[in-house]
Enzyme design. Structure first.
Site: not given
Length: 379
Positions: A73-75
């Site tokens: 997960i990232c932004s």
């Protein structure tokens, strides 16, 4: 590079509710991760920032499990894609949350709280924010309480359950998220209600809640305790549904009370909150189920997937609800509330008062981050 599967926010939520543990690798920077992350009762979350992977430091990999899948997960999804593919090439099992935390912030999950021949009550959980809204349905007519920004969710819900949205209410002027109430009312032709004390002096089109002792439709009567139940904000209003359910806005939570300091008058509003707790809510039965507009801890979601507790349980478990000394109560609530405020709250309040209009992308961006509307007190 290896192809890795994309999973949607809804699919991730399904995994989290499957009874199995979910391993998340969050590659945002540590400050972002510490401030706001995906949480769940069986979520195991790790944080290794994206830039660390660019340095190709093999020692990073020693902490990563090879025997279970990691959701990266990232932004917004791009950095996570790179990390997931890099790890997949090294033999790790990875998938990517499509759209990242931005997509997670827009995910709403409905759960039926009550259903009988008279009505259906649905709690809508926006897990990323700890925001809760409600749909009350009776005889093909409905009321939406504390709608969030994504109004399409509510119109689709109305289609799914075959009801017409006739009433839309905001329990108070929200500071941590943009209300979908006015826009939903404009789209559906429903009446939008809010206390005039929250929006006076603006051009917002609304029906003053304080002028309605009850809102009746189908076989449902919503009593406005109004209430006013001030304290979190001066015009905070709760809704008593068929004498069984108290939609309490941000006045009373499962584990605390609404913070009274967001208007800069912590002690003054704490006094109002005292009057609400000990002169209004104390008249309600212990059997009434309290359904708040927010929660701050994943533990507040019960085994049925609902955030709610009987008023009796809240009184027993929440020490501040029993502190009937006005001065001590005021000091305790006002003092505890003086913590970090919701991100962008002044801009969000201006939008909710109808004084500021922003582009859709900016509106979504403003809401990124956690809910901070509660003061929690447990013994």
């Amino acid at each position: 590079m290896a192809d890795v599967p994309l999973i949607s926010a809804e699919q991730l939520h399904d995994h989290m509710n499957s009874g199995n543990s979910v391993r998340i690798l969050d590659v945002r920077n540590q400050e972002e991760f510490d401030n706001w992350k995906i949480e769940g009762k069986k979520v195991k979350s790790m944080n290794i920032p994206y830039f660390n992977f660019l340095e190709e430091d093999e020692t990073l990999l020693t902490a990563l499990p090879k025997d279970e899948e990691m959701v990266v997960i990232c932004s917004k999804g791009g950095s996570a894609q790179f990390v997931a593919e890099t790890l997949a090439d090294k033999g790790y099992k990875t998938s990517v949350l499509e759209g990242g935390m931005l997509a997670w912030s827009q995910f709403y999950h409905p759960t039926v709280v009550a259903f009988d021949e008279k009505m259906k009550l649905i709690q809508i959980n926006r897990l990323s924010k700890g925001c809760l809204s409600y749909a009350v349905i009776s005889e093909g007519k409905g009321m939406i309480v504390d709608a969030n920004q994504n109004i399409e969710f509510y119109t689709e819900l109305a289609q799914q359950y075959n009801f017409t949205i006739e009433h839309i209410v905001d329990s108070h002027l929200h500071a941590d998220h943009i209300s979908g109430g006015p826009a939903l009312a404009k789209q559906t032709g429903a009446t939008y209600y809010i206390s005039s004390g929250e929006v006076k002096g603006t051009d917002l089109a609304y029906e003053p809640l304080e002028e309605h002792k009850s809102i009746r439709f189908g076989q449902v009567e919503v009593e406005v305790l109004a209430l006013p139940t001030p304290g979190h904000t001066p015009g905070s209003t709760s809704f008593l549904l068929n004498n069984q359910f108290l939609m309490s806005g941000d006045t009373i939570f499962v584990g605390g009370l609404g913070r009274p300091d967001l208007g800069g008058k912590a002690k003054e509003w704490a006094q109002d909150l005292y009057d609400t707790v000990f002169n209004k809510v104390n008249q309600l039965s212990d059997e009434v189920l309290v359904l708040p507009a927010h929660y701050a801890d994943i533990k507040e979601i019960n085994d049925n997937g609902i955030v709610g507790a009987t008023l009796g349980d809240i009184r027993n478990n929440n020490e501040i609800m029993r502190n009937s000394n006005r001065e001590a109560f005021t000091e305790q609530v006002a003092g505890a509330a003086s913590t970090e405020k919701p991100p962008n709250f002044e801009e969000i309040i201006a939008i909710n008062r109808g004084e500021l209009h922003v582009e859709p992308d900016r509106a979504i961006e403003l809401e990124i981050g956690p809910n901070r509307c509660a003061v929690h007190h447990h013994e």
